[in-house]
Scaffold this motif. Structure first.
Motif, mmCIF file in Angstrom:
data_model
loop_
_atom_site.group_PDB
_atom_site.id
_atom_site.type_symbol
_atom_site.label_atom_id
_atom_site.label_comp_id
_atom_site.label_asym_id
_atom_site.label_seq_id
_atom_site.Cartn_x
_atom_site.Cartn_y
_atom_site.Cartn_z
ATOM 1 N N PRO A 99 0.827 -1.216 0.000
ATOM 2 C CA PRO A 99 0.000 0.000 0.000
ATOM 3 C C PRO A 99 0.860 1.263 0.000
ATOM 4 C CG PRO A 99 -0.141 -1.130 2.115
ATOM 5 C CD PRO A 99 0.698 -1.973 1.230
ATOM 6 N N LYS B 89 -1.505 7.381 2.238
ATOM 7 C CA LYS B 89 -2.963 7.274 2.364
ATOM 8 C C LYS B 89 -3.393 5.836 2.150
ATOM 9 C CE LYS B 89 -4.248 8.478 -2.360
ATOM 10 N NZ LYS B 89 -5.130 9.229 -3.182
ATOM 11 N N SER C 45 -4.473 3.434 0.163
ATOM 12 C CA SER C 45 -4.645 3.140 -1.256
ATOM 13 C C SER C 45 -3.501 2.248 -1.716
ATOM 14 C CB SER C 45 -4.659 4.425 -2.080
ATOM 15 O OG SER C 45 -3.395 5.062 -2.027
ATOM 16 N N GLU D 258 -5.743 0.914 -9.484
ATOM 17 C CA GLU D 258 -5.392 1.615 -8.243
ATOM 18 C C GLU D 258 -6.701 1.894 -7.518
ATOM 19 O OE1 GLU D 258 -2.516 3.733 -5.786
ATOM 20 O OE2 GLU D 258 -2.085 2.679 -7.643
ATOM 21 N N LEU D 259 -6.761 1.486 -6.255
ATOM 22 C CA LEU D 259 -7.963 1.724 -5.457
ATOM 23 C C LEU D 259 -7.597 2.490 -4.199
ATOM 24 C CD1 LEU D 259 -9.692 -1.779 -5.719
ATOM 25 C CD2 LEU D 259 -10.311 0.299 -6.952
ATOM 26 N N ALA D 260 -8.569 3.209 -3.652
ATOM 27 C CA ALA D 260 -8.335 3.998 -2.435
ATOM 28 C C ALA D 260 -9.526 3.879 -1.495
ATOM 29 C CB ALA D 260 -8.105 5.464 -2.806
ATOM 30 N N ASP D 261 -9.248 4.172 -0.234
ATOM 31 C CA ASP D 261 -10.260 4.272 0.819
ATOM 32 C C ASP D 261 -11.140 3.023 0.896
ATOM 33 O OD1 ASP D 261 -9.201 6.823 1.409
ATOM 34 O OD2 ASP D 261 -10.450 7.708 -0.155
ATOM 35 N N ASP E 15 -12.971 1.430 -1.283
ATOM 36 C CA ASP E 15 -12.768 0.457 -2.355
ATOM 37 C C ASP E 15 -11.538 -0.407 -2.085
ATOM 38 O OD1 ASP E 15 -14.998 1.412 -3.652
ATOM 39 O OD2 ASP E 15 -13.888 2.580 -5.134
ATOM 40 N N TYR E 16 -10.482 0.201 -1.561
ATOM 41 C CA TYR E 16 -9.254 -0.532 -1.242
ATOM 42 C C TYR E 16 -9.508 -1.552 -0.131
ATOM 43 C CZ TYR E 16 -4.305 -1.345 -0.251
ATOM 44 O OH TYR E 16 -3.077 -1.915 -0.059
#
Length: 180
Positions: free
Chosen positions: A108, A112, A114, A133-136, A138-139
């Protein structure tokens, strides 16, 4: 697992220059114009002559039909499936929903919540690795999908760079409850 899209929309996104390059690389010869909107391409295989009518512009009304016809002719000439040929020609499918499984969670990002994820999904009837690439939230869901081997759905813009599929602008990552 599958990529879902209307067939004609996918064919409309096949890049005309990609098709031209493919034909040249595979021994097709650009022959002569057909009216003002197309070019005839020819190839002789074992004494049999094959012809493809390729549009000059991607925005023509029958572009998708011509690409469908081109792929069918290539299938016959190359003894490969249409889906294999289409996978070679696809350079991007905007706003596509992918259904698949998470194959790998990369290290990661430190700043942040992600990171890069490697997905496995079907593109043109062939299993393909897809990077995204995924964040928050979704990650976090992707980690859960990976740990529990749950299928997911995710929407984004599918592109191919250097023979690698990438899902850009990933959004709406959800666990696929319907597969249970």
């Amino acid at each position: 697992m599958k990529v879902t899209f209307p067939d004609s929309e996918t064919l409309q996104t096949v890049n005309l220059n990609q098709v031209r390059n493919y034909l040249q690389i595979h021994g097709w010869n650009e022959d002569q114009p057909f009216l003002e909107n197309a070019m005839l391409w020819h190839k002789s295989v074992a004494g049999e002559e094959f012809e493809i009518l390729l549009p000059n512009q991607q925005n023509l009304g029958d572009y998708a039909a011509r690409i469908r016809e081109t792929i069918a002719i290539l299938e016959s000439v190359e003894s490969r499936s249409q889906s294999e040929i289409l996978a070679d020609l696809i350079t991007g499918i905007p706003n596509t929903t992918i259904q698949g499984v998470v194959m790998q969670i990369h290290t990661p990002n430190a700043d942040k919540l992600s990171g890069e994820i490697t997905l496995l999904g079907v593109i043109a009837d062939k299993l393909q690795k897809i990077k995204t690439e995924l964040a928050d939230k979704d990650y976090i869901l992707a980690i859960k999908a990976y740990q529990e081997r749950l299928p997911f759905l995710c929407t984004g813009d599918l592109i191919k760079e250097n023979q690698v599929f990438i899902l850009k602008n990933s959004r709406n990552f959800i666990l696929d409850d319907q597969s249970e």
